[in-house]
Every structure is written in C-alpha cells, then in structure tokens.
Design an enzyme around this catalytic site. Structure first.
Site, PDB file in Angstrom:
ATOM      1  N   SER A  26       0.841  -1.194   0.000  1.00 30.29           N
ATOM      2  CA  SER A  26       0.000   0.000   0.000  1.00 30.29           C
ATOM      3  C   SER A  26       0.885   1.255   0.000  1.00 30.29           C
ATOM      4  CB  SER A  26      -0.925  -0.047   1.211  1.00 30.29           C
ATOM      5  OG  SER A  26      -1.987   0.851   1.055  1.00 30.29           O
TER       6      SER A  26
ATOM      7  N   ASP B  75      -8.543  -6.678  -4.820  1.00 29.45           N
ATOM      8  CA  ASP B  75      -8.194  -5.344  -4.331  1.00 29.45           C
ATOM      9  C   ASP B  75      -8.791  -4.303  -5.280  1.00 29.45           C
ATOM     10  OD1 ASP B  75      -7.029  -2.989  -3.492  1.00 29.45           O
ATOM     11  OD2 ASP B  75      -4.998  -3.800  -3.349  1.00 29.45           O
TER      12      ASP B  75
ATOM     13  N   HIS C  93      -8.000  -5.131  -0.494  1.00 37.93           N
ATOM     14  CA  HIS C  93      -6.698  -4.489  -0.283  1.00 37.93           C
ATOM     15  C   HIS C  93      -5.977  -5.056   0.948  1.00 37.93           C
ATOM     16  CE1 HIS C  93      -3.676  -1.452  -0.738  1.00 37.93           C
ATOM     17  NE2 HIS C  93      -3.942  -0.884   0.410  1.00 37.93           N
TER      18      HIS C  93
END
Lengths: 199, 391
Positions: free
Chosen positions: B167, B328, B361
């Site tokens: 991320s 995601d 995610h």
C-alpha cells in the site's frame, strides 16, 4: 513420450539460443526451459505466464516471471530488446496469433516457436477411423478440456510465414523423442521453427 | 513468586521457539538535525522511531527495509513487553519466515509525518515549544524516503538487500527506486500504484472532510485539550470499507440478521456496523487526526511517472517483485501491471504475480502463505547472489 519430446525440444532450443543472450520466454509454464537456458547458456531470461500456480513454481526456481496474458500486452517492450523470443508450446493457446507474432518479431531479433503438429499421422488416423477428436500421448486432453485453441500443422505454419513474409532461418522436427527428417508434416509430433523479419 | 517469573520466562521462550517470532522487541529512536524537505522547507529536528530484528552481517549487505502502510508504524514484528498483539506483519517477518530474521537484518521505521514516534504534526516544534499541528510543513513520499535514508546511513548500511512494503509502503518502495536506486539490490512493492488515482484521492478527501468538519478539530490545534475527533473515526470506517471486498465483508458479517424495532434508534444493528464503529473508536486511541491529513495528502501527491519513471542518468539494476491481489479494488491489479509495464520499458528484471484472494486491499496483510512463497524464494535467490558470494 510427451515429456521426452518436450525435453528434446527444450535441448534443441537451448542449442539454438546463444550464450549470454537476452531471452523472453512467452508462456514459460513452470520455468523448466528457462532454468535450462539459464544454466546451460547463462542467458538473461524473463518469462511470461498466465497461470498463477506456475508463477510460484518459477519463483521457487529463482526465475523472473511476469503473471500476464501474452495476448494482452507485448507492446510495452522496446523494439529489439531481446535476442530471442520463445514461444514454446504456447502458440497453440494464443488468441491473436497475427498480433502476437508481429510483436514477437518487433521485440526479438529472432523468434523460436515450438508447437505440436496437428497433422501427425496418429491424429489423422484417429480422426479418420475413429471419427473423434484425437487424444494421443502428445495431446492428452479431450476436446472439452484442451487448453489448445489453435490446431495447426507444420505445413500451415510454413504457409503462414510465407504469407506474412517471415523468414524461416532454422527448423527441426521431433517424433518419439528423436529428430524426424522425412515427411515431417506426416511423421513429426513436434516442430521447432526459428523465424525472423525479412530485411 | 520466583517460580512464576520463571514460568513467564519459560512461556516467553516457548513462544519464541515454537511460533517463529522474533520475540520481545523494543522501539528505538534516532535523531538528526536540519532535514531539507522537497519543498525547500527545513525541519530543524527530526526523531525517527524504528525497530530492527535479526543481525547485520559483517559486510552489512543483508539489510532489508520494511516500509509501512498509511496508518502503520515501526513495530512490524515481535511483541512489545506486555502486549498480546504482535507487530503488523508478524506473519511475514521472523525466523524461518519470508523475511527470515535468521538471515536478514530487518529494519522498519515510522514515516515522517506519522504519529508513532517519528516527527510529525503532533511533535513539538523546537522553535515554539508547542505542537506543530497544521504549521507542520507539507510533506511528500520522497521526504519520508529521505528520512529513511538517513536512518540507513546511521546504521552503517550502504546498500539495502531489499526495500519492501504494501500500500503506501509500496509507494515508498517505488520512491526509493526513484530517489536512491544505487542503494538497493531489490524492491518489493505490494498492492501499490505508480500514481494515485482520482478514486483513491476521493476516498482520502472524504476522510479529511470528516476530520476537518468535526468542531473538535479546531483547525488542527486540539492538542492538550482532551477532545476526541469523531471525524477521524468516520475516516477510519471509510478506510476499512475500502480495504475489504464485497465477498470478504459478506463472509465476515453475515451472522445474525437483526429484526427492525418499532422505532429506529440508529444503533449499530448489523454486524458490519458494530465492526466499523469499533474500529473507528479504537483508532482514536492510536492515531492523530493531523497525521491522517498530512499522510493522506502525501499519498494523493504520489506520482513516480513524472518526470520519468526511474532516473535516466543512472545505470539502474534493481530486481523487482511486484505483487497485487485479485479482489483489491482500492489499488487494483491493473495499477501493479502499469508498474510492470514501466519496468519493462526500462528493461528492468521484474517478477509479477496477481495473487488470487478475496480479501481486497487487506490481502497484503492476510495472504501470508502465497506472499511467503513469492517473497521467500525471491529473497533466497538474491541472498545467494549478494550475500553468500562474499562470505
């Protein structure tokens, strides 16, 4: 038989590829060929493979591999950025053949293509006498679960190259884990072609 | 009494031996002066909270920098004394794990602008003696990297074996490759992008509006006032939604269908509401509203496509392992594929895998088994090339 033919085909490809060259293996599967080339020819090799499972196997072998569909994006590679582009038993699973081969010849100086010959005598006989889609040791999948979507013969491929004006620089034929020299379109189970653009 | 102390010691070592953890760890601090930011502003004093696990070898070439996500911290593995919960990437870091602490020296630091020990808006401005709040200068991902570089140099490391993170951590990995490519052998950006997209910025903006719309925010000058910013909870709730997927939420929150009362009291009737409220509330105890504003802005401005991806004037040789996750939708796989494309165009060696997962995610924290197969083997190969040859 299938594995022995493939092994011989891999060894042949390995003898074609030049030492320390830059190679792109499209549809590299579990990376057996890439590993062979890396060990035998010290090549700088990059693979592309659509199966996630195969990606893990490649990474376990310490290979560089991109999880992607070769039908998708070959256009981000630079012109002539590889000495060899290999399509080893993946051509028959490609959707956009014309586009993929065009891209391969743009990216690579030479393109090595290995594929099963769908005009081999055993397949002809099976279709003719049994009236069924052939299932052989070399092509073990039935019609409903085969990954292959292109059924081409050696003759087909040679004609295709002629039409597209691709130059065939080398060709080899394999049957029953031996090289085959006579009437390959009838007797060869596998074919290996090395092609390049006409200059 | 003596035996109970022995018991607890025994327990501790059992945990260390049988659960493959680095065990009890401590956060350390490194201070330096005069950090020049990308915008030219200078931070007179910077403190960096960091943790390390494993041992740095003689050649100092087995160091791996782990970069954390938006609301993460330096504590990525092991246990703090008295804590029940381990660091945020415990599944991946430890003896025998993907980031094997028997082989590698693992470093993780809290980012600049954060609120877990490293200088950020909640730190005291040495010039005024009060918290910076919104007087804290604007920062970008590149500034975070600059701070990490200082730390790496302080630890005596010239070149990192790898920089890895998911991320916002993945963005830092890419920024490292942009800013100091000569200082790294490899890079593992996970569930990241090469440029923030309008959808990502939109979610961040809603979070910021929730924070700034709360009257307790007081233009950022709320320190020492014992007030809670409920907007920050709302921001966190929204964040959590974007970290999950339709399928993962369904499987997590399908228990017990509540019946409507005669009158709505607008309590948390559904499982998912309870979960989000709980996550929102507990977040207030560990995160600073101003840090949320600063870091989310840094994410929004992230873009390694400009001026061009990877510096032109340097001979770059970094091995990349790019990872994304099928479900995601906050950092969709196509954005990792774009990173791969940029790398291909630069003729960099790259491995990419889009891992099948339904976690959204969050998968980068949860799909440890598949990630381990990729990261573990990727690093193994690198280790044998870089570290073994010189030993």
């Amino acid at each position: 038989m299938k594995n022995k033919n493939i092994l011989l085909s891999h060894l042949k490809i390995s003898s074609i590829v030049k030492e320390k060259s830059k190679v792109l293996d499209l549809g590299c599967g579990n990376g057996d060929l890439m590993l062979l080339l890396e060990q035998n020819k010290k090549v700088n090799i990059q693979g592309v493979e659509i199966s996630e499972k195969a990606i893990y196997e490649c990474v376990e072998k310490g290979l560089c591999v991109i999880h992607s569909d070769i039908d998708g994006d070959l256009n981000s590679y630079l012109d002539n950025s590889f000495d060899f582009v290999i399509l080893s038993h993946s051509l028959q699973q490609v959707k956009r053949i014309d586009e993929v081969l065009k891209q391969c010849l743009r990216i690579g100086k030479k393109v090595i293509i290995a594929f099963p010959n769908f005009a081999h005598i055993s397949l002809r006989l099976s279709l003719f006498f049994r009236g069924r889609a052939p299932v052989t040791k070399c092509l073990p999948s039935r019609w409903n679960n085969t990954p292959n979507i292109r059924f081409l013969s050696i003759k087909d491929f040679e004609l295709f190259c002629k039409e597209k004006e691709y130059k065939i620089v080398e060709k080899y034929f394999i049957t029953n884990s031996r090289f085959c020299y006579a009437f390959p379109n009838l007797f060869a189970q596998q074919a290996i072609f090395v092609i390049e653009k006409k200059h | 009494m003596h035996s109970s102390a022995q018991d607890s010691n025994y327990l501790k070592w059992s945990i260390v031996l049988f659960t493959k953890t680095v065990g009890i760890v401590q956060t350390k601090y490194f201070n330096f002066k005069n950090l020049v930011l990308s915008n030219g502003k200078i931070l007179a004093q910077v403190s960096v909270a960091y943790e390390t696990y494993g041992t740095l070898n003689k050649y100092k070439n087995n160091a791996i920098l782990i970069t954390h996500a938006f609301t993460g911290d330096a504590h990525c593995a092991g246990y703090h004394e008295g804590d029940e919960k381990p660091g945020w990437w415990e599944t991946m870091i430890g003896p025998g794990k993907a980031f094997d602490t028997n082989k590698y020296f693992i470093i993780c630091s809290n980012v600049l602008g954060g609120c877990a020990g490293t200088t950020g808006p909640s730190s005291k401005n040495p010039q005024t003696g009060t918290e910076y709040a919104t007087d804290f200068p604007a920062i970008v991902i590149s500034d975070m990297i600059k701070v990490q570089k200082k730390l790496i140099e302080f630890l005596g490391i010239k070149k990192l074996l790898c920089v890895a993170g998911g991320s916002m951590g993945g963005m830092q990995v890419l920024q490292w490759a942009m800013d100091y490519p000569e200082m790294m052998y490899s890079a593992i950006p996970i569930a990241a992008t090469s440029k923030s997209t309008p959808q990502q910025i939109a979610f961040n903006e809603v979070g910021r509006q929730a924070i700034m719309g709360d009257s307790n925010w007081q233009k950022g000058h709320y320190y020492n006032k014992d007030v809670k910013n409920n907007g920050l909870s709302v921001a966190r709730m929204l964040g959590h939604i974007t970290y999950m997927s339709d399928i993962s939420m369904k499987s997590k929150f399908s228990k017990g269908e509540p019946e409507p009362n005669e009158k709505f009291d607008f309590n948390a009737d559904f499982e998912v509401e309870k979960y989000l409220r709980h996550r929102g509330t507990t977040f207030l105890d560990r995160f600073d509203a101003n840090s949320y504003l600063y870091l989310s802005k840094a994410i929004d401005y992230f873009n390694v496509q400009k001026p061009n991806f990877l510096p032109e004037d340097k001979n770059i040789d970094i091995k990349f392992l790019v990872i994304s996750f099928e479900s995601d939708w906050l950092y969709p796989a196509y954005q990792s594929e774009e990173i791969v494309k940029l790398l291909k165009a630069k003729s960099q060696k790259v491995t990419y895998c889009n891992i099948h997962s339904t976690y959204g995610h969050d998968a980068f924290l949860l799909e440890a088994k598949d990630e381990t197969r990729l990261v573990g083997n990727f690093l193994n190969k690198l280790y044998s090339e870089v570290c073994s040859s010189e030993e």
